[in-house]
Design an enzyme around this catalytic site. Structure first.
Site, short mmCIF file in Angstrom:
data_model
loop_
_atom_site.label_atom_id
_atom_site.label_comp_id
_atom_site.label_asym_id
_atom_site.label_seq_id
_atom_site.Cartn_x
_atom_site.Cartn_y
_atom_site.Cartn_z
CD GLU A 52 -2.70 -1.43 2.41
OE1 GLU A 52 -3.90 -1.69 2.39
OE2 GLU A 52 -2.01 -1.42 3.47
CD GLU A 90 -3.21 -6.78 4.23
OE1 GLU A 90 -2.66 -5.69 4.05
OE2 GLU A 90 -3.31 -7.64 3.32
#
Length: 255
Positions: free
Chosen positions: A113, A133
């Site tokens: 990200e 995640e």
């Protein structure tokens, strides 16, 4: 002392992650330092390009340090950890100066990200991308399901986020997510920066804003910034300010 450093060399600023023992995992202190560094870079008119790099050769960044969020309450996790990180990454994405991420190694989770918030990415041949995640019971929180969806094909994002697949450098290059692959990604990034430094800094800044309007990156603020830049050079703006200070009615000319 945080594990992210700001190094300024002439017109180039470098934001360097320095936590190689933990594969440059991001901590609360690193996020706070990153935000402060970005504010300084934005206000320094001498800085024209920005590198985001990392120490070591195993990982650019493997995301958020689980010790930084593992014990947070649900409210703290959502209200502070996720929202603060999102705000800071948005700050990087909307920096007025061109930015390049130097992916010397793997970019996972928050590290991916972070790289996605830069304008360009240069990648080492052995590096890979991932959104792991779900493997620790959370979801991407710093734009992994938002900004990445504008930069990568939807099936590729789903491969990483829903199936735990790692994307290797050849596929990242084939879809344009990385600008170059190099055994020396820093040198490749420097070559891109050298070209950028030969361009008009004001033209580059405005062009970046125009591209972001088209891409939907903070569209409202970018549109108003462009309009404000145009009106600030007008005679009407100068007359309006002068009239206000002289406590009289302005005489606008439309110029």
């Amino acid at each position: 002392m945080s594990d992210i450093h700001l190094i300024i060399d002439g017109a180039v600023a470098e934001l360097r992650l320095d936590n190689p023992a933990k594969m440059n995992a991001l901590t609360v202190e690193m996020l706070s330092a990153l935000e402060a560094h970005l504010d300084r870079i934005e206000r320094d008119v001498e800085i024209r390009c920005v590198l985001v790099s990392a120490e070591g050769d195993r990982a650019f960044c493997t995301g958020a340090d689980i010790n930084g969020w593992g014990d947070l309450s649900p409210t703290e996790f959502a209200r502070h950890w996720v929202r603060d990180g999102h705000r800071i990454f948005d700050r990087l994405a909307r920096l007025s100066k061109p930015t390049i991420a130097v992916l010397n190694g793997h970019a996972f989770g928050g590290g991916l990200e972070l790289a996605a918030a830069c304008d360009l990415r240069v990648m080492a041949p052995g590096a890979s991308l991932a959104l792991p995640e779900a493997g620790v019971g959370i979801v991407p929180g710093w734009s992994g399901t938002q900004r990445l969806m504008r930069l990568l094909p939807e099936p590729m994002v789903k491969e990483m986020a829903l199936f735990g697949h790692r994307v290797k450098v050849d596929r990242a290059l084939s879809v344009g997510f990385v600008a170059a692959v190099s055994e020396d990604p820093r040198a490749a990034a420097q070559a891109l920066i050298d070209r950028a430094l030969g361009l008009s800094p004001r033209a580059v800044e405005i062009t970046k804003s125009m591209i972001h309007v088209a891409a939907g990156e903070d569209r409202g603020a970018m549109a108003e910034a462009l309009g404000s830049a145009a009106i600030s050079a007008s005679e009407d703006r100068a007359e309006g300010v002068t009239a206000f200070r002289e406590k009289r009615k302005p005489n606008f000319s439309g110029l």
